[in-house]
Motif scaffolding. Structure first.
Motif, PDB file in Angstrom:
ATOM      1  N   LEU A 167       0.827  -1.213   0.000  1.00  0.00           N
ATOM      2  CA  LEU A 167       0.000   0.000   0.000  1.00  0.00           C
ATOM      3  C   LEU A 167       0.858   1.258   0.000  1.00  0.00           C
ATOM      4  N   SER A 168       1.910   1.248   0.796  1.00  0.00           N
ATOM      5  CA  SER A 168       2.842   2.368   0.866  1.00  0.00           C
ATOM      6  C   SER A 168       4.204   1.823   1.282  1.00  0.00           C
ATOM      7  N   PRO A 169       5.242   2.117   0.517  1.00  0.00           N
ATOM      8  CA  PRO A 169       6.558   1.544   0.818  1.00  0.00           C
ATOM      9  C   PRO A 169       7.066   1.843   2.236  1.00  0.00           C
ATOM     10  N   HIS A 170       6.660   2.961   2.792  1.00  0.00           N
ATOM     11  CA  HIS A 170       7.158   3.363   4.108  1.00  0.00           C
ATOM     12  C   HIS A 170       6.058   3.410   5.163  1.00  0.00           C
ATOM     13  N   GLY A 171       4.897   2.831   4.857  1.00  0.00           N
ATOM     14  CA  GLY A 171       3.788   2.834   5.822  1.00  0.00           C
ATOM     15  C   GLY A 171       3.219   4.212   6.068  1.00  0.00           C
ATOM     16  N   VAL A 225      -4.212   6.713   5.110  1.00  0.00           N
ATOM     17  CA  VAL A 225      -5.018   5.879   6.014  1.00  0.00           C
ATOM     18  C   VAL A 225      -4.129   5.293   7.107  1.00  0.00           C
ATOM     19  N   GLN A 226      -2.944   4.852   6.759  1.00  0.00           N
ATOM     20  CA  GLN A 226      -2.039   4.298   7.768  1.00  0.00           C
ATOM     21  C   GLN A 226      -1.640   5.363   8.787  1.00  0.00           C
ATOM     22  N   LYS A 227      -1.389   6.571   8.312  1.00  0.00           N
ATOM     23  CA  LYS A 227      -1.034   7.663   9.223  1.00  0.00           C
ATOM     24  C   LYS A 227      -2.208   8.013  10.140  1.00  0.00           C
ATOM     25  N   ALA A 228      -3.417   8.025   9.589  1.00  0.00           N
ATOM     26  CA  ALA A 228      -4.605   8.308  10.399  1.00  0.00           C
ATOM     27  C   ALA A 228      -4.833   7.193  11.418  1.00  0.00           C
ATOM     28  N   TRP A 229      -4.572   5.957  11.032  1.00  0.00           N
ATOM     29  CA  TRP A 229      -4.718   4.814  11.949  1.00  0.00           C
ATOM     30  C   TRP A 229      -3.812   5.012  13.165  1.00  0.00           C
ATOM     31  N   GLN A 289      -6.443  -5.381  11.285  1.00  0.00           N
ATOM     32  CA  GLN A 289      -6.136  -4.031  10.835  1.00  0.00           C
ATOM     33  C   GLN A 289      -5.647  -3.927   9.395  1.00  0.00           C
ATOM     34  N   GLY A 290      -4.881  -4.894   8.902  1.00  0.00           N
ATOM     35  CA  GLY A 290      -4.461  -4.862   7.502  1.00  0.00           C
ATOM     36  C   GLY A 290      -5.669  -4.832   6.578  1.00  0.00           C
TER      37      GLY A 290
END
Length: 154
Positions: A78-82, A86-90, A102-103
């Motif tokens: 989804l994103s090479p560096h997480g 959405v991952q940042k909001a999580w 969660q994935g």
């Protein structure tokens, strides 16, 4: 079976095995991409959600025989560096508890925001209803999706 070609996280793959094998097993067992989880095996819990040609899809019920020419993105891709919004909001909303689902939750939410960048509460509810969280973090999940839709600004 004829060998089929498809991509996973931008890398070309060829498969010539059992066409009935679920994509989930290919991802986890052969590619060692274990962020996509086995939950129910029937496509109803959402733990195995990946993007298939840009659409949230349950990999436990997607057969390898249907993969020719497809593009798969897993949580690892989804994103090479997480740092996908959405991952940042999580992280900002401290969503995970046990983390098992969660994935799949993140992949479903990312698909929703790709289709509807500014979803309503009803849009969020409808899109996420097929993803089960045993820990019950649904309120934080919704909060994170709203935050991601706002570009990370509260």
């Amino acid at each position: 079976m004829k060998r089929i070609s498809f991509t996973v996280n931008g890398v070309q793959h060829r498969y010539g095995g059992d066409p009935e094998m679920p994509l989930l097993w290919y991802l986890r067992d052969l590619l060692q991409l274990t962020g996509t989880k086995y939950g129910c095996g029937a496509g109803v819990c959402g733990a195995c959600t990946v993007h298939l040609d840009g659409v949230a899809t349950r990999s436990c019920i997607t057969k390898m025989g249907s993969m020719a020419g497809k593009r798969v993105v897993t949580i690892e891709g989804l994103s090479p560096h997480g740092d996908h919004p959405v991952q940042k909001a999580w992280q900002a909303c401290d969503v995970p508890q046990c983390g098992y689902c969660q994935g799949g939750q993140i992949m479903q939410a990312a698909s929703l925001l790709r289709q509807k960048p500014h979803p309503t509460e009803r849009d969020i509810e409808e899109a996420m209803q097929g993803n089960i969280c045993r820990c019950g973090t649904y309120q934080r999940i919704r909060q994170a999706i709203v935050l991601a839709a706002k570009g990370g600004k509260p």
